[in-house]
Design a protein around this motif. Structure first.
Motif, PDB file in Angstrom:
ATOM      1  N   ARG A   1       5.234  -8.592  -0.606  1.00 22.95           N
ATOM      2  CA  ARG A   1       6.830  -8.612  -0.498  1.00 22.95           C
ATOM      3  C   ARG A   1       7.073  -9.532   0.850  1.00 22.95           C
ATOM      4  N   PRO A   2       8.168 -10.443   0.585  1.00 25.38           N
ATOM      5  CA  PRO A   2       8.789 -10.732   2.043  1.00 25.38           C
ATOM      6  C   PRO A   2       8.998  -9.757   3.001  1.00 25.38           C
ATOM      7  N   GLY A   3       8.724  -9.700   4.069  1.00 24.83           N
ATOM      8  CA  GLY A   3       8.882  -8.615   5.074  1.00 24.83           C
ATOM      9  C   GLY A   3       7.816  -7.820   5.250  1.00 24.83           C
ATOM     10  N   GLY A   4       6.926  -8.013   4.157  1.00 23.40           N
ATOM     11  CA  GLY A   4       5.473  -6.863   4.346  1.00 23.40           C
ATOM     12  C   GLY A   4       5.731  -5.859   3.190  1.00 23.40           C
ATOM     13  N   PRO A   5       4.679  -5.071   3.121  1.00 20.24           N
ATOM     14  CA  PRO A   5       4.599  -4.062   2.419  1.00 20.24           C
ATOM     15  C   PRO A   5       5.724  -2.872   2.678  1.00 20.24           C
ATOM     16  N   PRO A   6       5.975  -2.133   1.575  1.00 23.96           N
ATOM     17  CA  PRO A   6       6.889  -0.966   1.681  1.00 23.96           C
ATOM     18  C   PRO A   6       6.325   0.038   2.490  1.00 23.96           C
ATOM     19  N   GLU A   7       7.096   0.856   3.255  1.00 23.17           N
ATOM     20  CA  GLU A   7       6.572   2.109   4.111  1.00 23.17           C
ATOM     21  C   GLU A   7       5.784   2.835   2.966  1.00 23.17           C
ATOM     22  N   ARG A   8       6.268   3.231   1.917  1.00 21.13           N
ATOM     23  CA  ARG A   8       5.365   4.296   0.902  1.00 21.13           C
ATOM     24  C   ARG A   8       3.846   3.525   1.050  1.00 21.13           C
ATOM     25  N   LEU A   9       3.744   2.275   0.696  1.00 20.38           N
ATOM     26  CA  LEU A   9       2.379   1.842   0.533  1.00 20.38           C
ATOM     27  C   LEU A   9       1.541   1.643   1.590  1.00 20.38           C
ATOM     28  N   LEU A  10       2.502   1.362   2.865  1.00 16.07           N
ATOM     29  CA  LEU A  10       1.736   1.526   4.160  1.00 16.07           C
ATOM     30  C   LEU A  10       1.089   2.874   4.510  1.00 16.07           C
ATOM     31  N   GLN A  11       1.868   3.861   3.997  1.00 12.27           N
ATOM     32  CA  GLN A  11       1.311   5.075   4.491  1.00 12.27           C
ATOM     33  C   GLN A  11       0.001   5.518   3.534  1.00 12.27           C
ATOM     34  N   VAL A  12      -0.169   5.026   2.258  1.00 15.03           N
ATOM     35  CA  VAL A  12      -1.296   5.057   1.632  1.00 15.03           C
ATOM     36  C   VAL A  12      -2.351   4.174   2.275  1.00 15.03           C
ATOM     37  N   ARG A  13      -2.020   3.043   2.845  1.00 13.77           N
ATOM     38  CA  ARG A  13      -3.176   2.242   3.560  1.00 13.77           C
ATOM     39  C   ARG A  13      -3.557   2.955   4.681  1.00 13.77           C
ATOM     40  N   ARG A  14      -2.624   3.505   5.586  1.00 12.88           N
ATOM     41  CA  ARG A  14      -3.083   3.918   6.957  1.00 12.88           C
ATOM     42  C   ARG A  14      -3.944   5.034   6.509  1.00 12.88           C
ATOM     43  N   HIS A  15      -4.246   5.763   5.410  1.00 12.30           N
ATOM     44  CA  HIS A  15      -5.373   6.827   5.131  1.00 12.30           C
ATOM     45  C   HIS A  15      -6.480   6.095   4.343  1.00 12.30           C
ATOM     46  N   ARG A  16      -6.477   4.832   4.118  1.00  7.49           N
ATOM     47  CA  ARG A  16      -7.852   4.330   3.730  1.00  7.49           C
ATOM     48  C   ARG A  16      -7.905   4.661   2.281  1.00  7.49           C
ATOM     49  N   MET A  17      -6.821   4.695   1.406  1.00  7.91           N
ATOM     50  CA  MET A  17      -6.837   5.086   0.165  1.00  7.91           C
ATOM     51  C   MET A  17      -6.917   3.843  -0.755  1.00  7.91           C
ATOM     52  N   SER A  18      -7.462   3.782  -1.777  1.00  8.39           N
ATOM     53  CA  SER A  18      -7.387   2.506  -2.560  1.00  8.39           C
ATOM     54  C   SER A  18      -7.017   2.614  -4.117  1.00  8.39           C
ATOM     55  N   PRO A  19      -5.710   2.495  -4.338  1.00 10.06           N
ATOM     56  CA  PRO A  19      -5.107   2.803  -5.437  1.00 10.06           C
ATOM     57  C   PRO A  19      -5.875   1.788  -6.555  1.00 10.06           C
ATOM     58  N   ALA A  20      -5.784   2.246  -7.950  1.00  9.95           N
ATOM     59  CA  ALA A  20      -6.132   1.481  -9.278  1.00  9.95           C
ATOM     60  C   ALA A  20      -7.677   0.815  -8.885  1.00  9.95           C
ATOM     61  N   ALA A  21      -8.475   2.035  -8.608  1.00 14.33           N
ATOM     62  CA  ALA A  21     -10.019   1.394  -8.308  1.00 14.33           C
ATOM     63  C   ALA A  21     -10.818   1.728  -9.417  1.00 14.33           C
ATOM     64  N   LEU A  22     -10.525   2.192 -10.529  1.00 20.02           N
ATOM     65  CA  LEU A  22     -11.485   2.634 -11.748  1.00 20.02           C
ATOM     66  C   LEU A  22     -11.713   0.969 -12.582  1.00 20.02           C
ATOM     67  N   ALA A  23     -13.083   1.024 -12.841  1.00 18.03           N
ATOM     68  CA  ALA A  23     -13.502   0.061 -13.562  1.00 18.03           C
ATOM     69  C   ALA A  23     -13.249   0.009 -14.725  1.00 18.03           C
ATOM     70  N   PRO A  24     -13.038  -0.853 -15.771  1.00 17.90           N
ATOM     71  CA  PRO A  24     -12.624  -1.019 -17.203  1.00 17.90           C
ATOM     72  C   PRO A  24     -13.823  -0.136 -17.740  1.00 17.90           C
ATOM     73  N   GLY A  25     -13.573   0.675 -18.637  1.00 15.40           N
ATOM     74  CA  GLY A  25     -14.238   1.465 -19.462  1.00 15.40           C
ATOM     75  C   GLY A  25     -14.781   2.777 -18.786  1.00 15.40           C
ATOM     76  N   GLU A  26     -14.656   2.815 -17.356  1.00 12.25           N
ATOM     77  CA  GLU A  26     -15.114   4.008 -16.722  1.00 12.25           C
ATOM     78  C   GLU A  26     -14.332   5.357 -16.829  1.00 12.25           C
TER      79      GLU A  26
END
Length: 240
Positions: A170-195
């Motif tokens: 997004r213009p202006g950078g990621p929203p704070e909710r997403l920054l919180q996730v990133r600060r703690h090194r989480m990786s959303p949507a990481a399941l492989a197809p069929g997993e």
């Protein structure tokens, strides 16, 4: 086996930083957009006289809604900080909350023995689990079901990744909710197809129904509509 120290640290850190208020976490959608439609999908298969266990309950937003529809609702989470938030937000005392490492089969078995059979709600937990823990986390569903329980499992698909990428760009950078996730090194949507179906089969679960749907987040697009991730859902039963 138990969750890695890195995983425990990440989630404790995340929830310590978060206020735990409903809608605060990126994924903490209103139950009307989450637990309500999910219960409608589970309803044809479920025995409502059994309790329900909300796996990875976080701050308990969905658990409190589930408590309206089952005689007992128990929310469990890896992080003690999440459980503390959930208990504080449950002002009417409608649910129960406790810390549980889903990757620890002995701890899961103890809970299953205490309940004697329950339904299970698992919303977007596996994709955030450490890859080395996913089989154990999926296997946690089976001992909780007993003989009569049914489970609802939903996870974002790989198609969620471009949706997340647009939110981050997004213009202006990621929203704070997403920054919180990133600060703690989480990786959303990481399941492989069929997993996901492979994990469920490996856990000794029979699939009674499945389908595609949108998984609503608390975060919203600039036009005010909820960020919704493409997801795959399953209703499962204990295998023979």
């Amino acid at each position: 086996m138990s969750a890695s120290e890195q995983q425990v640290s990440a989630w404790e850190g995340y929830w310590a930083e978060n206020t735990g208020e409903p809608g605060g976490p990126f994924w903490d959608a209103d139950p009307q957009q989450s637990a309500v439609p999910h219960l409608a999908l589970l309803a044809p298969y479920v025995d409502r006289t059994l309790p329900i266990v909300d796996l990875g309950c976080g701050n308990g937003t969905q658990t409190r809604h589930l408590a309206r529809h089952f005689p007992r609702a128990i929310g469990v989470d890896l992080a003690h900080a999440a459980v503390a938030h959930a208990r504080r937000e449950d002002r009417d005392g409608v649910a129960e909350f406790e810390q549980l490492d889903l990757a620890d089969p002995l701890a899961v078995a103890r809970l299953g023995a205490r309940l004697g059979g329950a339904n299970v709600y698992q919303r977007a937990v596996l994709h955030q689990s450490d890859p080395a823990d996913r089989a154990a986390v999926a296997a946690a569903v089976r001992p909780l079901l007993g003989r009569r329980g049914r489970g609802f499992v939903i996870e974002p698909t790989a198609a969620a990744r471009p949706v997340m990428a647009r939110v981050a760009a997004r213009p202006g950078g990621p929203p704070e909710r997403l920054l919180q996730v990133r600060r703690h090194r989480m990786s959303p949507a990481a399941l492989a197809p069929g997993e996901l179906p492979a994990l469920l089969r490996g856990a000794g679960l029979d699939v009674l129904a499945e389908g595609e749907c949108g998984l609503a987040m608390a975060e919203r697009h600039p036009d005010g509509t909820p960020v919704t991730l493409p997801a795959h859902w399953f209703v499962v039963a204990p295998g023979e």
